[in-house]
Design an enzyme around this catalytic site. Structure first.
Site, short mmCIF file in Angstrom:
data_model
loop_
_atom_site.label_atom_id
_atom_site.label_comp_id
_atom_site.label_asym_id
_atom_site.label_seq_id
_atom_site.Cartn_x
_atom_site.Cartn_y
_atom_site.Cartn_z
N GLU A 16 0.83 -1.28 -0.05
CA GLU A 16 0.08 0.07 -0.25
C GLU A 16 0.79 1.29 -0.16
OE1 GLU A 16 -4.05 -0.47 2.22
OE2 GLU A 16 -2.40 -1.72 3.28
N CYS B 144 3.33 8.49 1.28
CA CYS B 144 3.98 7.47 2.26
C CYS B 144 4.17 6.29 1.45
CB CYS B 144 3.06 7.09 3.25
SG CYS B 144 3.62 6.04 4.51
N CYS C 46 6.63 -7.18 6.78
CA CYS C 46 7.81 -6.69 7.40
C CYS C 46 8.25 -7.84 8.65
CB CYS C 46 7.52 -5.62 8.27
SG CYS C 46 9.00 -5.02 9.24
N CYS D 269 6.36 -5.40 15.02
CA CYS D 269 5.97 -4.83 16.01
C CYS D 269 4.59 -5.11 16.37
CB CYS D 269 5.95 -3.39 15.87
SG CYS D 269 7.84 -3.08 15.32
N CYS E 101 1.50 -3.20 15.00
CA CYS E 101 1.37 -2.72 13.57
C CYS E 101 0.87 -3.82 12.98
CB CYS E 101 2.85 -2.59 13.31
SG CYS E 101 3.25 -2.46 11.38
N GLY F 47 7.01 -2.11 5.94
CA GLY F 47 8.45 -2.73 6.10
C GLY F 47 9.40 -1.73 6.53
N GLU F 48 10.58 -2.27 7.06
CA GLU F 48 11.46 -1.60 7.64
C GLU F 48 12.57 -1.03 6.34
OE1 GLU F 48 13.03 -0.15 10.46
OE2 GLU F 48 14.43 0.42 9.00
N SER G 95 11.67 6.16 7.76
CA SER G 95 11.22 5.97 9.31
C SER G 95 11.72 4.48 9.58
CB SER G 95 9.72 5.86 9.17
OG SER G 95 9.43 5.50 10.42
N SER H 236 11.29 5.03 15.25
CA SER H 236 10.03 4.67 15.81
C SER H 236 10.37 4.19 17.39
CB SER H 236 9.54 3.36 15.09
OG SER H 236 9.33 3.76 13.88
N LEU H 237 10.49 5.15 18.28
CA LEU H 237 10.83 4.84 19.52
C LEU H 237 9.97 4.19 20.40
CD1 LEU H 237 12.85 5.57 22.11
CD2 LEU H 237 11.67 7.62 22.21
N ASN I 267 -3.41 4.57 16.25
CA ASN I 267 -4.44 4.58 15.44
C ASN I 267 -5.04 2.96 15.50
OD1 ASN I 267 -4.34 6.88 14.00
ND2 ASN I 267 -2.38 6.05 13.05
N CYS J 34 -0.79 5.57 10.26
CA CYS J 34 0.44 4.87 10.90
C CYS J 34 0.16 3.55 11.19
CB CYS J 34 1.31 5.97 11.56
SG CYS J 34 2.11 7.23 10.88
#
Ligand code: SF4
Length: 340
Positions: A93, A106, A113, A117, A120, A160-161, A192, A215-216, A288, A331
């Protein structure tokens, strides 16, 4: 299967080199690059400053097709549109967001991924493959063709990372930022990452002014619970890197606030302490919600309490209210699934 090379996979210099080796004049590569990325023309028959004979040969050598749009969906307020696109390894996407009088897109860097996380939707689907450089670049060309909109900013915050697909991401940046093409200034591109230190170092060494969003999402002792990759890629390594390298453009630290997980006043106080002596921007993102995941967003009161504590520090604090939540385009909500 087509034996043609996908045009979006080549930097301008590569194009010039390939065509020169094939006996074409050196300027031809630059002309093609300009047609694709400044005139947004994807049919070589319309490259009118190139001879008919060469246009035909170019059409035989290169595939100018953007990605296939499987579906698209607009948010209620019509300011956000997400697109489901077909790529070699599945579906991805990309999201186009209107902000005042400009757009930000974006883009995704992987199909799924592997970092999983917990909050996510992309992590939920697992890893299906890296995107090639052309599949990253083509997300912009595809949305441009579908909407006639070229965004001002690009954020690699989709599926993805990005720093685990380093070479392809790097090449896509080179193509997208080419001044004789789309010309995304390097400051208008943000990568990111959860913090893959080795590749982050390489990236900021190559592009010191590129936007970096880390992304903390939790103080170190709580981070593993929501970002399992913390074990392999400790956030303290990133914090120390920025503490020691103050000349690099300051990063944005993204902190997604989830009720009862990372949003207490105690969390805010520890975060404030952690970020002492680091030049950064702190971006708070009320979570979100996703119907498939158990996490809840925070109340305005919790958000305000958190902000008040962070305001005691020296760093700028902003709140990002994600756009397109109603279409699961915010996000952490991208899953590459069919829209119903
Ligand atoms: Fe991967 Fe980013 Fe989702 Fe984590 S937040 S699972 S790194 S896409």
């Amino acid at each position: 299967m087509s034996s043609k090379s996908i045009i979006f996979n080549f930097t301008r210099n590569e194009l010039i080199e390939i065509l020169t080796k094939k006996g074409f004049p050196p300027y031809l590569g630059g002309q093609i690059f300009s047609w694709v990325y400044t005139k947004h023309e994807l049919n070589p028959d319309n490259f009118t400053n190139i001879s008919k004979e060469n246009r035909k040969k170019i059409g035989e050598l290169f595939d100018f097709s953007p990605l296939k749009v499987i579906d698209s969906r607009k948010s209620v307020e019509e300011e956000t549109e997400k697109f489901l696109l077909r790529v070699k390894n599945g579906y991805i996407e990309t999201v186009l967001m209107k902000q005042n009088d400009y757009y930000t897109q974006c883009v995704s860097s992987q199909v799924g991924c592997k970092l999983g996380c917990k909050f996510c939707a992309t992590g939920e689907i697992g890893f299906k493959g890296n995107l090639s450089a052309d599949e990253i670049v083509s997300q912009v060309a595809t949305v441009k063709k579908a909407t006639n909109i070229l965004p001002k900013n690009l954020v690699y915050m989709g599926m993805g990372e990005p720093l685990l697909n380093y070479e392809n991401v790097l090449k896509s940046i080179e193509i997208l930022s080419d001044r004789e093409g789309y010309d995304f200034g390097i400051r208008r591109i943000t990568i990111s990452t959860i913090g893959i230190l080795d590749n982050l170092k390489k990236l900021v060494n190559r592009y010191p002014n590129i936007g970096i969003a880390i992304s903390l999402n939790a103080i170190p002792e709580k981070r593993t619970a929501i970002i399992p990759a913390e074990r392999k890629y400790p956030i303290m390594d990133i914090i120390n890197f920025y503490r020691e390298n103050k000349r690099i453009a300051r990063p944005t630290l993204e902190y997604t606030l989830m009720d009862g997980i990372n949003s207490s006043k105690e969390d805010a106080k520890k975060l404030l302490k952690l970020l002492k002596n680091i030049r950064c921007k702190i971006n708070l993102i009320p979570y979100n919600e996703n119907p498939k995941l158990p996490y809840k967003t925070v109340s305005e009161e919790t958000l305000n309490d958190f902000i008040k504590i962070l305001f005691k520090g020296d760093n700028a604090v902003t709140v990002r209210r994600s756009k397109g939540k109603d279409i699961l385009g915010g996000c952490g909500q991208l899953s590459g699934e069919m829209y119903d």
